[in-house]
Write an enzyme that holds these catalytic residues in place. Structure first.
Site, short mmCIF file in Angstrom:
data_model
loop_
_atom_site.label_atom_id
_atom_site.label_comp_id
_atom_site.label_asym_id
_atom_site.label_seq_id
_atom_site.Cartn_x
_atom_site.Cartn_y
_atom_site.Cartn_z
N SER A 1 0.82 -1.22 0.00
CA SER A 1 0.00 0.00 0.00
C SER A 1 0.85 1.26 0.00
O SER A 1 0.31 2.35 -0.12
CB SER A 1 -0.91 0.01 1.22
OG SER A 1 -0.14 0.16 2.38
N CYS A 2 2.18 1.12 0.14
CA CYS A 2 2.99 2.34 0.30
C CYS A 2 3.96 2.62 -0.84
O CYS A 2 3.86 3.67 -1.48
CB CYS A 2 3.75 2.28 1.62
SG CYS A 2 2.65 2.42 3.04
N LEU A 3 4.93 1.71 -1.08
CA LEU A 3 6.01 2.09 -2.00
C LEU A 3 5.52 2.52 -3.38
O LEU A 3 5.89 3.62 -3.83
CB LEU A 3 7.05 0.95 -2.13
CG LEU A 3 7.92 0.63 -0.92
CD1 LEU A 3 9.16 -0.17 -1.34
CD2 LEU A 3 8.35 1.85 -0.15
N LYS B 1 2.60 3.62 -4.41
CA LYS B 1 1.78 4.84 -4.31
C LYS B 1 2.64 6.06 -3.95
O LYS B 1 2.47 7.14 -4.53
CB LYS B 1 0.73 4.59 -3.22
CG LYS B 1 -0.01 5.81 -2.73
CD LYS B 1 -1.08 5.41 -1.74
CE LYS B 1 -0.55 5.27 -0.33
NZ LYS B 1 -0.82 6.40 0.53
N ASP B 2 3.57 5.87 -3.03
CA ASP B 2 4.37 7.01 -2.59
C ASP B 2 5.31 7.49 -3.69
O ASP B 2 5.50 8.70 -3.89
CB ASP B 2 5.16 6.65 -1.32
CG ASP B 2 4.23 6.45 -0.11
OD1 ASP B 2 3.01 6.70 -0.26
OD2 ASP B 2 4.72 6.05 0.96
#
Ligand code: NAD
Length: 455
Positions: free
Chosen positions: A272-274, A276-277
């Site tokens: 959910s992070c890398l 998208k970020d």
């Protein structure tokens, strides 16, 4: 302290349960009825080692309560915004953050005590001191600065080790204009240690993005080397990267630091992070007139990896149409049941599109995967059942279960003899002679059809 946390996701629940375990009175605000019911029963709505036990304790002690709306939450000294910031067209959707800000603003305006609002969600640099501050100011007027403070305090937890990260934080970044508010937040979250960095909100937000962008860059660097090795007879990316990591400058006190685990070739980063970020940072850079050549390449290389794994399967099997393949692992990383942006899920979708009959296994996420894989994919939580009758098995997520499996027993269930190791997870394992291991990061070693076991 009285703490309200908006959002019962990974960040909200780990923050809330962690603070409750330190003695704070925590109220979680969560819109989803099902999540509320799960948390009230002392369990987490997702797999995170140790979190069920902690929640059960703090809920049982009455230290952590749950409500459905911000207007029903009790007054608090600190409000954490830990709602999702999903990706839409490579930008983050701030809708939930701003809606929560409006509602908190209304709740805080109705009180007269000192309160700090903390943006813990990951937001692009400038958000807290920009739209969030504007919305809070609209609700509380000139109480902002004097009685109501606003900080950005990004979360650096890693799924599957989130509680350990809470107990032993490496850094605590608190950014904001109101020094008194930053002191309160630092005092609240830094009780367990960790280096506290006091800075501006924008700098705090940028630190989070820079941190994840570096991790993503390491993964894509390893995969770029792998891609070259895959077209260079005699080269093996795993040997190459292993030697790179032995450089003294990558060692700490003679030990290989965790960071080096990102320098491994595989199916790419997900979660959910890398992704998208990095996408949000690329879009933000462009908005500000900077072409992010490097980070653009990081994303491109990452997107190329599931298709590269499909091509390896095609080369090994001499074609894909009508083959039956067991995909081992669906979550984005071992130890987690999170399927968001999982390269393994993308692999499944690509194989199905190429005419493959896919049977998929995951120790934790097989049931939940029903929502993200095509309906024709059979899902198993038993490994032997999954590989039964398959022409090949592909390791898509490096669960330890696959290293520890009885491969002789699995070989007896398979029709074919090819194990395609998309994570290099089986390196060093003595597979039975009936099986042949192929791995990403070197030239495909196809097996002529006539040499294969009954295919
Ligand atoms: P999540 O999507 O799992 O959970 C967010 C929750 O907030 C959902 O359950 C949603 O129903 C709830 N919610 C949204 N708006 C609400 C409102 N107004 N009132 C009540 N509930 C509301 O999110 P997550 O994975 O915990 O991530 C949250 C943020 O933290 C994101 O910005 C993410 O990028 C960032 N982050 C995540 C991680 C991670 O590992 N998951 C790590 C660091 C930072």
């Amino acid at each position: 302290m009285r703490v309200n946390v908006i959002g019962a996701g990974y960040v909200g629940l780990v923050t809330g349960a962690g603070l409750a375990s330190l003695g704070d009175d925590v109220c979680i605000v969560e819109r989803l009825e099902e999540r509320r019911a799960t948390v009230r029963s002392g369990r987490a709505p997702f797999h995170e080692p140790g979190l069920d036990e902690l929640l059960s304790r703090v809920v049982g002690e009455g230290r952590l309560t749950v409500v459905g709306e911000i207007e029903h939450a009790p007054p608090a000294d600190v409000w954490f915004i830990a709602v999702g910031t999903p990706s839409v067209d490579d930008r983050i959707d701030l809708g939930a953050v701003l809606a929560a800000t409006d509602e908190i603003g209304r709740a805080v305006a109705a009180t007269s005590t000192r309160t700090v609002v903390v943006v813990r969600s990951t937001v692009v640099p400038g958000t807290t001191d920009g739209p969030v501050r504007d919305r809070l100011a609209a609700a509380v007027g000139d109480a902002l600065d004097r009685r109501v403070g606003l900080c950005a305090q990004p979360e650096f937890l890693r799924e599957s080790t989130a509680l350990a990260d809470f107990v032993r934080p490496d850094r605590i970044v608190v950014g904001g204009r109101e020094a008194w508010a930053c002191e309160i937040v630092a005092g609240l979250v830094a009780r367990l240690g960790g280096t506290v960095i006091h800075t501006t909100a924008t700098n705090a937000e940028m630190m989070k993005y820079a941190s994840n962008a570096l991790l993503a860059t390491l993964v894509s660097f390893a995969n770029e080397i792998a891609a070259v090795c895959e077209h260079t007879p005699g080269a093996d990316a795993h040997d190459v990267l292993g030697s790179v990591c032995l450089d003294r400058r990558w060692q700490v006190d003679g030990r290989t630091p965790d960071l080096v685990s990102y320098l491994r070739a595989g199916a790419g980063f997900g979660g959910s992070c890398l992704p998208k970020d990095v996408e949000a940072l690329v879009s933000t850079a462009r908005d500000r007139g900077v072409e992010p050549w490097l980070l653009h390449g990081v994303l491109q290389r990452n997107r190329s990896r599931p298709p590269a794994l499909v091509e390896l399967c095609r080369a090994v099997l001499g074609g894909l149409e009508g083959r039956t393949i067991a995909v081992l692992g669906l979550s984005f990383k071992p130890g987690s049941d999170d399927l968001r942006r999982s390269p393994a899920v993308e692999l499944v979708q690509l194989l199905v599109a190429a005419g493959v009959v896919v049977r998929a296994h995951d120790p934790l996420a097989a049931d939940a995967a029903a929502a993200v894989v095509p309906a024709a994919v059979l899902r198993f939580d038993d490994l032997a059942d999954c590989v039964t009758g398959c022409d090949a098995a592909v390791v898509a997520t490096a669960w330890p279960e696959y290293r520890e499996a009885d491969w002789s027993a699995l070989a007896a269930r398979m029709v074919g003899r090819d194990v395609i190791d998309g994570r290099d997870a089986l390196r060093g394992i003595a597979l039975p002679a009936a099986l042949r291991r192929h791995t990403i990061g070197r030239v495909a070693d196809p097996q002529p059809l006539e040499q294969g076991a009954a295919r």
